[in-house]
Scaffold this motif. Structure first.
Motif, short mmCIF file in Angstrom:
data_model
loop_
_atom_site.label_atom_id
_atom_site.label_comp_id
_atom_site.label_asym_id
_atom_site.label_seq_id
_atom_site.Cartn_x
_atom_site.Cartn_y
_atom_site.Cartn_z
N CYS A 1 -2.31 1.93 3.60
CA CYS A 1 -3.27 3.04 3.42
C CYS A 1 -3.11 3.67 2.04
O CYS A 1 -4.10 3.91 1.35
CB CYS A 1 -3.05 4.12 4.49
N LEU A 2 -1.88 3.92 1.63
CA LEU A 2 -1.63 4.58 0.35
C LEU A 2 -2.08 3.75 -0.84
O LEU A 2 -2.64 4.27 -1.79
CB LEU A 2 -0.14 4.89 0.19
N LEU A 3 -1.84 2.46 -0.77
CA LEU A 3 -2.18 1.60 -1.91
C LEU A 3 -3.68 1.38 -2.05
O LEU A 3 -4.13 0.82 -3.04
CB LEU A 3 -1.42 0.28 -1.83
N ARG A 4 -4.45 1.84 -1.10
CA ARG A 4 -5.90 1.78 -1.20
C ARG A 4 -6.44 2.96 -2.02
O ARG A 4 -7.60 2.98 -2.40
CB ARG A 4 -6.56 1.78 0.19
N GLU A 5 -5.59 3.94 -2.26
CA GLU A 5 -5.97 5.10 -3.07
C GLU A 5 -6.01 4.67 -4.54
O GLU A 5 -5.07 4.04 -5.03
CB GLU A 5 -4.98 6.25 -2.88
N ALA A 6 -7.05 5.02 -5.24
CA ALA A 6 -7.23 4.60 -6.63
C ALA A 6 -6.19 5.18 -7.58
O ALA A 6 -5.94 4.62 -8.64
CB ALA A 6 -8.64 4.99 -7.11
N ASP A 7 -5.56 6.28 -7.18
CA ASP A 7 -4.62 6.93 -8.08
C ASP A 7 -3.15 6.70 -7.74
O ASP A 7 -2.26 7.37 -8.26
CB ASP A 7 -4.90 8.44 -8.14
N VAL A 8 -2.85 5.73 -6.87
CA VAL A 8 -1.47 5.44 -6.49
C VAL A 8 -1.00 4.17 -7.19
O VAL A 8 -1.70 3.17 -7.23
CB VAL A 8 -1.32 5.30 -4.96
N ASP A 9 0.21 4.25 -7.73
CA ASP A 9 0.81 3.17 -8.49
C ASP A 9 2.18 2.87 -7.89
O ASP A 9 2.79 3.73 -7.27
CB ASP A 9 0.96 3.63 -9.94
N VAL A 10 2.69 1.65 -8.10
CA VAL A 10 4.00 1.25 -7.63
C VAL A 10 4.88 0.98 -8.84
O VAL A 10 4.45 0.37 -9.82
CB VAL A 10 3.91 -0.02 -6.75
N ALA A 11 6.14 1.44 -8.75
CA ALA A 11 7.06 1.27 -9.86
C ALA A 11 8.48 1.13 -9.32
O ALA A 11 8.73 1.39 -8.14
CB ALA A 11 6.98 2.46 -10.81
N CYS A 12 9.39 0.73 -10.18
CA CYS A 12 10.81 0.76 -9.83
C CYS A 12 11.50 1.72 -10.79
O CYS A 12 11.06 1.92 -11.91
CB CYS A 12 11.43 -0.63 -9.86
N ALA A 13 12.58 2.30 -10.30
CA ALA A 13 13.34 3.24 -11.13
C ALA A 13 14.29 2.43 -12.01
O ALA A 13 14.95 1.51 -11.56
CB ALA A 13 14.12 4.21 -10.24
N ALA A 14 14.33 2.79 -13.29
CA ALA A 14 15.21 2.10 -14.23
C ALA A 14 15.52 3.01 -15.40
O ALA A 14 14.61 3.60 -15.98
CB ALA A 14 14.57 0.81 -14.72
N ALA A 15 16.79 3.12 -15.73
CA ALA A 15 17.24 3.88 -16.90
C ALA A 15 16.59 5.26 -17.00
O ALA A 15 16.07 5.63 -18.03
CB ALA A 15 17.00 3.07 -18.17
N GLY A 16 16.60 5.97 -15.90
CA GLY A 16 16.09 7.33 -15.90
C GLY A 16 14.59 7.47 -15.89
O GLY A 16 14.06 8.56 -16.04
N GLY A 17 13.86 6.40 -15.72
CA GLY A 17 12.40 6.47 -15.68
C GLY A 17 11.85 5.53 -14.63
O GLY A 17 12.58 4.92 -13.87
N LEU A 18 10.54 5.42 -14.60
CA LEU A 18 9.87 4.52 -13.67
C LEU A 18 9.16 3.43 -14.46
O LEU A 18 8.45 3.71 -15.42
CB LEU A 18 8.86 5.28 -12.81
N VAL A 19 9.37 2.19 -14.05
CA VAL A 19 8.73 1.05 -14.69
C VAL A 19 7.67 0.50 -13.73
O VAL A 19 8.00 0.07 -12.62
CB VAL A 19 9.76 -0.05 -15.01
N PRO A 20 6.39 0.54 -14.13
CA PRO A 20 5.33 0.07 -13.23
C PRO A 20 5.44 -1.42 -12.94
O PRO A 20 5.87 -2.19 -13.79
CB PRO A 20 4.05 0.39 -13.99
N TRP A 21 5.06 -1.79 -11.73
CA TRP A 21 5.06 -3.21 -11.36
C TRP A 21 3.92 -3.96 -12.02
O TRP A 21 3.99 -5.17 -12.16
CB TRP A 21 4.93 -3.34 -9.85
N LYS A 22 2.86 -3.29 -12.38
CA LYS A 22 1.69 -3.90 -13.01
C LYS A 22 1.09 -5.00 -12.15
O LYS A 22 0.73 -6.08 -12.62
CB LYS A 22 2.02 -4.42 -14.41
N LEU A 23 1.00 -4.73 -10.85
CA LEU A 23 0.39 -5.65 -9.89
C LEU A 23 -0.81 -4.96 -9.25
O LEU A 23 -0.78 -3.75 -9.02
CB LEU A 23 1.38 -6.01 -8.78
N PRO A 24 -1.84 -5.74 -8.92
CA PRO A 24 -2.94 -5.15 -8.13
C PRO A 24 -2.39 -4.65 -6.79
O PRO A 24 -1.36 -5.13 -6.31
CB PRO A 24 -3.90 -6.32 -7.93
#
Length: 108
Positions: A52-75
């Protein structure tokens, strides 16, 4: 509205204040449901809520790394499949807060 949809809506609102890890969502469901629910049932519920969440246009997936978030860059569909695959393979509750986080998409 299903329980998954209700929780997805609440999490979507929380994303305005910062990222939320999938492991944190697993812990929340476990806390609500109690210890009698299996890994499979909790992970399946979280998996359906993430759908349900990933169907929202403004939701992104990332992993935490070195104090930040790195996007997965996947549909969204591919991100959901990757998350689902991992959740289904685990025999223990997901606890890795860095592996997968949801966040509001960065504009630009």
């Amino acid at each position: 509205m299903s329980l998954q949809s209700e929780m997805a809506e609440a999490v979507h609102q929380r994303l305005a204040h910062g990222a939320v890890s999938v492991a944190a969502l697993v812990r929340e469901v476990r806390e609500r449901w109690g210890p009698e629910h299996s890994v499979g049932s909790v992970h399946l519920f979280v998996e359906e809520m993430l759908y349900c969440l990933l169907r929202e246009a403004d939701v992104d997936v990332a992993c935490a790394a070195a104090g930040g978030l790195v996007p997965w860059k996947l549909p969204a569909d591919e991100a959901w499949e990757k998350i689902s695959e991992r959740l289904r393979r685990l025999h223990e509750f997901l606890e890795d807060d860095e592996w997968c986080c949801l966040r509001k998409k960065l504009l630009g």
